[in-house]
Write a protein that holds these residues in place. Sequence first.
Motif, short mmCIF file in Angstrom:
data_model
loop_
_atom_site.label_atom_id
_atom_site.label_comp_id
_atom_site.label_asym_id
_atom_site.label_seq_id
_atom_site.Cartn_x
_atom_site.Cartn_y
_atom_site.Cartn_z
N ASN A 46 0.82 -1.22 0.00
CA ASN A 46 0.00 0.00 0.00
C ASN A 46 0.85 1.26 0.00
N ALA A 48 2.39 4.64 -1.23
CA ALA A 48 1.69 5.70 -1.97
C ALA A 48 2.26 5.86 -3.38
N GLN A 125 5.20 8.03 4.78
CA GLN A 125 4.98 6.63 5.13
C GLN A 125 6.28 6.10 5.74
N HIS A 147 5.15 9.16 15.64
CA HIS A 147 3.86 9.83 15.69
C HIS A 147 3.99 11.26 16.22
N ARG A 152 1.67 9.33 10.46
CA ARG A 152 0.38 8.70 10.72
C ARG A 152 0.25 7.33 10.08
N ASP A 153 1.06 7.06 9.07
CA ASP A 153 1.02 5.79 8.32
C ASP A 153 2.33 5.05 8.61
N THR A 155 4.31 1.23 9.20
CA THR A 155 4.34 -0.22 9.07
C THR A 155 5.56 -0.76 9.78
N VAL A 177 -3.05 6.57 14.57
CA VAL A 177 -1.99 5.99 13.75
C VAL A 177 -2.55 4.85 12.91
N ASP A 178 -2.30 4.90 11.62
CA ASP A 178 -2.65 3.80 10.72
C ASP A 178 -1.48 2.81 10.78
N LEU A 179 -1.60 1.81 11.65
CA LEU A 179 -0.47 0.93 11.97
C LEU A 179 -0.69 -0.47 11.41
N THR A 180 0.36 -0.98 10.76
CA THR A 180 0.36 -2.35 10.24
C THR A 180 1.61 -3.06 10.73
#
Length: 212
Positions: A46, A48, A125, A147, A152-153, A155, A177-180
């Motif tokens: 994912n 960008a 990212q 953060h 915010r993105d 991994t 947080v968009d965390l993977t």
Amino acid sequence: MRVLEIDHPLVAHKLTVLRDRSTHSSVFRQLADELVTLLAYEATRNVAVAPVEIETPVSGMTGTKLTNPKPMVVPILRAGLGMLDGMTRLLPTAEVGFLGMVRNEETLEVTTYANRLPDDLTGRQCFVVDPMLATGHTLIAAVNYLHERGARDITCVTLLSAPEGIATLSEAIGEDVDLTVVTAAIDDRLNASGYIVPGLGDAGDRLFGVVD
């Protein structure tokens, strides 16, 4: 928080050799690098991108390119350095930042002793690389550090993860947080010393040797 455990025979094979206590450090480093490249393929799914118009030798077409600002790869010193080449092989245009973090083996608390990161990570990212998600404290500190600078993105790419560490990380990191988490395997548990079982031992020592 999303957790992706990679189910692939090559990942399983390389991880098995890494786990073997008889594997020499030179082989361990090579296989860790190869394994991270496989994990990076999924971790960057994912990333960008934006359309771009190009001319092939035959005709014009709309292709795809990575967008700005460039992704940032953040290895956690020192063990994360053994994963850096595997990530940048797939993201050669990424910038690299560094976080130096150490875990107290008695209290399991994490202290940050060094950083080499931009002050503003807004819109970036970030790919944090650290071999082990054990107690989760190191990655919690790293994610919070990023953060606070606007990321915010994020991994996190790990060779192994413990269920306890995944649960602790998920609980500690808020919805801002968009965390993977991308990992080669989720093992059984942590032992009393905070090591992953069955695990592969101390990844830093196996990558670089024991430092007294």
